[in-house]
Design a protein around this motif. Structure first.
Motif, PDB file in Angstrom:
ATOM      1  N   SER A 139       0.835  -1.204   0.000  1.00  0.00           N
ATOM      2  CA  SER A 139       0.000   0.000   0.000  1.00  0.00           C
ATOM      3  C   SER A 139       0.870   1.255   0.000  1.00  0.00           C
ATOM      4  O   SER A 139       0.588   2.228  -0.718  1.00  0.00           O
ATOM      5  CB  SER A 139      -0.935   0.004   1.221  1.00  0.00           C
ATOM      6  OG  SER A 139      -1.857  -1.061   1.153  1.00  0.00           O
ATOM      7  N   LYS A 140       1.945   1.257   0.782  1.00  0.00           N
ATOM      8  CA  LYS A 140       2.846   2.413   0.824  1.00  0.00           C
ATOM      9  C   LYS A 140       3.537   2.601  -0.518  1.00  0.00           C
ATOM     10  O   LYS A 140       3.681   3.741  -1.013  1.00  0.00           O
ATOM     11  CB  LYS A 140       3.881   2.225   1.934  1.00  0.00           C
ATOM     12  CG  LYS A 140       3.312   2.328   3.342  1.00  0.00           C
ATOM     13  CD  LYS A 140       4.412   2.178   4.384  1.00  0.00           C
ATOM     14  CE  LYS A 140       3.847   2.325   5.794  1.00  0.00           C
ATOM     15  NZ  LYS A 140       4.906   2.185   6.826  1.00  0.00           N
ATOM     16  N   ALA A 141       3.962   1.474  -1.121  1.00  0.00           N
ATOM     17  CA  ALA A 141       4.625   1.565  -2.422  1.00  0.00           C
ATOM     18  C   ALA A 141       3.664   2.081  -3.490  1.00  0.00           C
ATOM     19  O   ALA A 141       4.025   2.925  -4.325  1.00  0.00           O
ATOM     20  CB  ALA A 141       5.187   0.203  -2.820  1.00  0.00           C
ATOM     21  N   ASN A 142       2.436   1.591  -3.460  1.00  0.00           N
ATOM     22  CA  ASN A 142       1.428   2.043  -4.423  1.00  0.00           C
ATOM     23  C   ASN A 142       1.181   3.543  -4.288  1.00  0.00           C
ATOM     24  O   ASN A 142       1.046   4.266  -5.284  1.00  0.00           O
ATOM     25  CB  ASN A 142       0.118   1.281  -4.225  1.00  0.00           C
ATOM     26  CG  ASN A 142       0.224  -0.182  -4.646  1.00  0.00           C
ATOM     27  OD1 ASN A 142       1.232  -0.602  -5.221  1.00  0.00           O
ATOM     28  ND2 ASN A 142      -0.808  -0.954  -4.350  1.00  0.00           N
ATOM     29  N   ASN A 143       1.094   4.014  -3.032  1.00  0.00           N
ATOM     30  CA  ASN A 143       0.832   5.437  -2.803  1.00  0.00           C
ATOM     31  C   ASN A 143       1.982   6.315  -3.320  1.00  0.00           C
ATOM     32  O   ASN A 143       1.773   7.467  -3.715  1.00  0.00           O
ATOM     33  CB  ASN A 143       0.611   5.700  -1.314  1.00  0.00           C
ATOM     34  CG  ASN A 143      -0.695   5.107  -0.814  1.00  0.00           C
ATOM     35  OD1 ASN A 143      -1.630   4.896  -1.587  1.00  0.00           O
ATOM     36  ND2 ASN A 143      -0.771   4.814   0.478  1.00  0.00           N
ATOM     37  N   LYS A 144       3.189   5.750  -3.307  1.00  0.00           N
ATOM     38  CA  LYS A 144       4.348   6.482  -3.828  1.00  0.00           C
ATOM     39  C   LYS A 144       4.503   6.323  -5.331  1.00  0.00           C
ATOM     40  O   LYS A 144       5.355   6.977  -5.942  1.00  0.00           O
ATOM     41  CB  LYS A 144       5.622   5.991  -3.130  1.00  0.00           C
ATOM     42  CG  LYS A 144       5.723   6.367  -1.660  1.00  0.00           C
ATOM     43  CD  LYS A 144       7.053   5.898  -1.076  1.00  0.00           C
ATOM     44  CE  LYS A 144       7.198   6.330   0.386  1.00  0.00           C
ATOM     45  NZ  LYS A 144       8.507   5.892   0.954  1.00  0.00           N
ATOM     46  N   GLY A 145       3.725   5.386  -5.918  1.00  0.00           N
ATOM     47  CA  GLY A 145       3.811   5.157  -7.353  1.00  0.00           C
ATOM     48  C   GLY A 145       5.062   4.410  -7.770  1.00  0.00           C
ATOM     49  O   GLY A 145       5.565   4.588  -8.888  1.00  0.00           O
ATOM     50  N   ILE A 146       5.583   3.569  -6.862  1.00  0.00           N
ATOM     51  CA  ILE A 146       6.804   2.816  -7.167  1.00  0.00           C
ATOM     52  C   ILE A 146       6.540   1.329  -6.954  1.00  0.00           C
ATOM     53  O   ILE A 146       5.645   0.948  -6.195  1.00  0.00           O
ATOM     54  CB  ILE A 146       7.989   3.264  -6.278  1.00  0.00           C
ATOM     55  CG1 ILE A 146       7.653   3.051  -4.793  1.00  0.00           C
ATOM     56  CG2 ILE A 146       8.350   4.724  -6.549  1.00  0.00           C
ATOM     57  CD1 ILE A 146       8.819   3.335  -3.858  1.00  0.00           C
ATOM     58  N   PRO A 147       7.299   0.456  -7.629  1.00  0.00           N
ATOM     59  CA  PRO A 147       7.144  -0.990  -7.388  1.00  0.00           C
ATOM     60  C   PRO A 147       7.613  -1.338  -5.973  1.00  0.00           C
ATOM     61  O   PRO A 147       8.488  -0.652  -5.413  1.00  0.00           O
ATOM     62  CB  PRO A 147       8.056  -1.639  -8.435  1.00  0.00           C
ATOM     63  CG  PRO A 147       8.404  -0.555  -9.408  1.00  0.00           C
ATOM     64  CD  PRO A 147       8.315   0.736  -8.663  1.00  0.00           C
ATOM     65  N   LEU A 148       7.035  -2.386  -5.417  1.00  0.00           N
ATOM     66  CA  LEU A 148       7.485  -2.901  -4.121  1.00  0.00           C
ATOM     67  C   LEU A 148       8.599  -3.905  -4.366  1.00  0.00           C
ATOM     68  O   LEU A 148       8.400  -4.918  -5.044  1.00  0.00           O
ATOM     69  CB  LEU A 148       6.328  -3.578  -3.384  1.00  0.00           C
ATOM     70  CG  LEU A 148       6.706  -4.271  -2.062  1.00  0.00           C
ATOM     71  CD1 LEU A 148       7.111  -3.241  -1.017  1.00  0.00           C
ATOM     72  CD2 LEU A 148       5.551  -5.121  -1.556  1.00  0.00           C
ATOM     73  N   LYS A 149       9.771  -3.622  -3.849  1.00  0.00           N
ATOM     74  CA  LYS A 149      10.896  -4.550  -3.972  1.00  0.00           C
ATOM     75  C   LYS A 149      10.763  -5.643  -2.907  1.00  0.00           C
ATOM     76  O   LYS A 149      10.578  -5.339  -1.727  1.00  0.00           O
ATOM     77  CB  LYS A 149      12.223  -3.819  -3.816  1.00  0.00           C
ATOM     78  CG  LYS A 149      12.558  -2.889  -4.988  1.00  0.00           C
ATOM     79  CD  LYS A 149      13.933  -2.278  -4.826  1.00  0.00           C
ATOM     80  CE  LYS A 149      14.283  -1.364  -6.006  1.00  0.00           C
ATOM     81  NZ  LYS A 149      14.433  -2.128  -7.256  1.00  0.00           N
ATOM     82  N   VAL A 150      10.853  -6.889  -3.337  1.00  0.00           N
ATOM     83  CA  VAL A 150      10.650  -8.024  -2.441  1.00  0.00           C
ATOM     84  C   VAL A 150      11.857  -8.947  -2.512  1.00  0.00           C
ATOM     85  O   VAL A 150      12.362  -9.242  -3.601  1.00  0.00           O
ATOM     86  CB  VAL A 150       9.377  -8.816  -2.825  1.00  0.00           C
ATOM     87  CG1 VAL A 150       9.240 -10.072  -1.967  1.00  0.00           C
ATOM     88  CG2 VAL A 150       8.146  -7.940  -2.676  1.00  0.00           C
ATOM     89  N   SER A 151      12.318  -9.397  -1.355  1.00  0.00           N
ATOM     90  CA  SER A 151      13.374 -10.412  -1.271  1.00  0.00           C
ATOM     91  C   SER A 151      12.798 -11.634  -0.549  1.00  0.00           C
ATOM     92  O   SER A 151      12.231 -11.500   0.536  1.00  0.00           O
ATOM     93  CB  SER A 151      14.587  -9.887  -0.492  1.00  0.00           C
ATOM     94  OG  SER A 151      15.118  -8.728  -1.099  1.00  0.00           O
ATOM     95  N   VAL A 152      12.944 -12.791  -1.182  1.00  0.00           N
ATOM     96  CA  VAL A 152      12.457 -14.036  -0.593  1.00  0.00           C
ATOM     97  C   VAL A 152      13.669 -14.825  -0.102  1.00  0.00           C
ATOM     98  O   VAL A 152      14.549 -15.173  -0.893  1.00  0.00           O
ATOM     99  CB  VAL A 152      11.670 -14.876  -1.626  1.00  0.00           C
ATOM    100  CG1 VAL A 152      11.172 -16.165  -0.988  1.00  0.00           C
ATOM    101  CG2 VAL A 152      10.506 -14.071  -2.190  1.00  0.00           C
TER     102      VAL A 152
END
Length: 447
Positions: A34-47
């Motif tokens: 949600s925070k990433a969407n509000n900033k208009g940027i992709p969410l970086k994820v590490s698994v």
């Protein structure tokens, strides 16, 4: 950070380029997207896969909001969580594998079905897709795997450790709480047992739940405890009751509960993502049973009353003192079932006085299976019931929006058409795998 389900292939995913992320509510990842969407940027994820056991335990711990899983992993492991950043991604330098990628707003694909820890197959739903950027692996990396299904399974050990670590801390977070047990045999989140305190009105001669209701609301507003669907809570002035003895806990509560007063529904609310007993994904209801006071009844050890007048009855058995199971026709529709249950209530109301010592009746598809063991009773009853839809009562009433009943409470625990199918072990598959373990071999890459 948290423990999540990642689908690496199948469905519509592009192999080696996309993986599905199964977001469960109250796990936190949705907050970050949600925070990433509000900033208009992709969410970086590490698994992170593998690494020290402390990392996996930290990922499933119900930590207070704001407490870092990385810090907790360091405390458990006796050393800090070692990591670095590369191309904007956090890399655990102790993990066996790290998969990195991005989640874009609105980019969803079907994920599932998979077996889950409730003992069913969670169904296929749209969930976010991660576009894979790079995969890292240690030399001689090991891909860990485990087995899920109807509990107890291997993940039961996680739950046991979590209870051991967190029970004392929960007493500090929730004033008045003494003990709590998310019952593994019922799939953890569907059933929560709690012992609290009752100190509000020690000057009053009549004992009734008061502080217990405050504690119950606090429990249902605390982290992953809020996923509980059935919360049974009581107080014991003698301090002899323990939630570790589940059968004794139910006996203690059923000896004291007043179903006219002590049933509290939360309708149209959120429930666990893996629980398909509700009206939709993440949607259903909850119920709190809060009992306190002097003993009201002796529980029947043998079946009281006469059930022969119930025309659609196929079998009836005692599960434990005070609890019986009725096997009737399979569930059809709620319209037909409401008529059916009204007839059952009417038949039982005729002999209500003779059923005083039988406060709880379970309706199930297979009475013999349900009554066979305590774990069968817990699994069937609390994973297959949506409280607002599937709880009935003999001589029931609604006064000022409060529901109660003067006779036995009835829980309809039959399988409903919208439920996820049960996860049944395939014996041929098990036999094909057994020789690998008998020879001391290893399995890699199992998802």
């Amino acid at each position: 950070l948290g423990m999540y389900r990642i689908q690496l292939n199948g469905n519509e995913y592009v192999l080696n380029e996309e993986v599905g992320l199964h977001y469960q509510i109250h796990r936190g990842i949705g907050v970050h997207q949600s925070k990433a969407n509000n900033k208009g940027i992709p969410l970086k994820v590490s698994v992170f896969i593998g690494g020290p056991p402390a990392h996996s335990v930290a990922a499933v711990m119900p930590l207070p909001e704001g407490m870092s899983e990385l810090m907790f992993a360091g405390v458990l492991g006796g050393r800090r969580f070692r990591y670095c950043y590369k191309n904007g991604y956090c890399i655990s330098t102790d993990a066996d594998f790290v998969i990195t990628g991005e989640v874009l707003p609105g980019d969803n694909k079907p994920e599932g079905p998979f077996g889950d820890h409730l003992g069913y197959y969670s169904l296929k739903h749209p969930f976010p897709v991660m576009k894979v950027k790079k995969v890292y692996a240690k030399k001689n990396a090991i891909w860990p795997f485990t087995v899920v299904g109807r509990p107890p399974q291997e993940d039961t050990s996680f739950g046991s450790l979590i209870h051991h670590i967190s029970n004392t801390e929960l007493q500090k977070i929730i004033p008045g709480l003494k003990e709590i047990n998310a019952v593994d045999a019922a799939g953890v989140h569907p059933l929560l047992l709690a012992i609290g305190s009752e100190r509000y009105t020690p000057f009053m001669p009549v004992k009734c739940p008061a502080e217990l209701l405050t504690i119950a609301n606090r429990i249902l507003g605390t982290g992953q405890l809020s996923l509980a669907k059935f919360l049974w809570i009581t107080a014991d002035d003698s301090n002899k009751l323990s939630i570790k003895d589940i059968a004794m806990f139910f006996q203690y509560m059923l000896e004291r509960i007043d179903f006219c007063r002590d049933v509290h529904f939360y309708s149209n609310t959120s429930i666990d993502t893996l629980d398909y007993s509700g009206s939709g994904l993440n949607s259903g209801s909850k119920v709190v049973f809060a009992a306190y006071g002097d003993k009201k009844r002796e529980l029947a050890g043998i079946l009281p009353g006469d059930f022969k007048n119930i025309s659609f009855l196929q079998n009836v058995l005692m599960i434990m003192p005070g609890i019986a199971v009725l096997q009737i026709n399979p569930f059809s529709t709620y319209e037909k079932v409401n008529i059916e249950m009204q007839e059952l209530e009417n038949q039982l109301a005729i002999q209500k006085e003779g059923l005083v010592n039988l406060p709880l009746i379970i309706v199930a598809d297979d009475a013999s299976f349900t009554a066979q063991t305590l774990n069968n009773f817990l699994w069937v009853t609390f994973t297959r019931c949506n409280p607002s839809h599937d709880i009935y009562g003999v001589d029931n009433f609604t006064i000022n929006k409060h529901w109660g009943c003067n006779g036995p409470l009835i829980i309809d625990a039959r399988i409903k058409p919208h439920h996820a199918p049960a996860l049944i072990k395939d014996e041929a598959t098990e036999r094909s795998i057994d020789p690998i373990f008998e020879k001391g071999g290893s399995l890699y890459g199992v998802i």
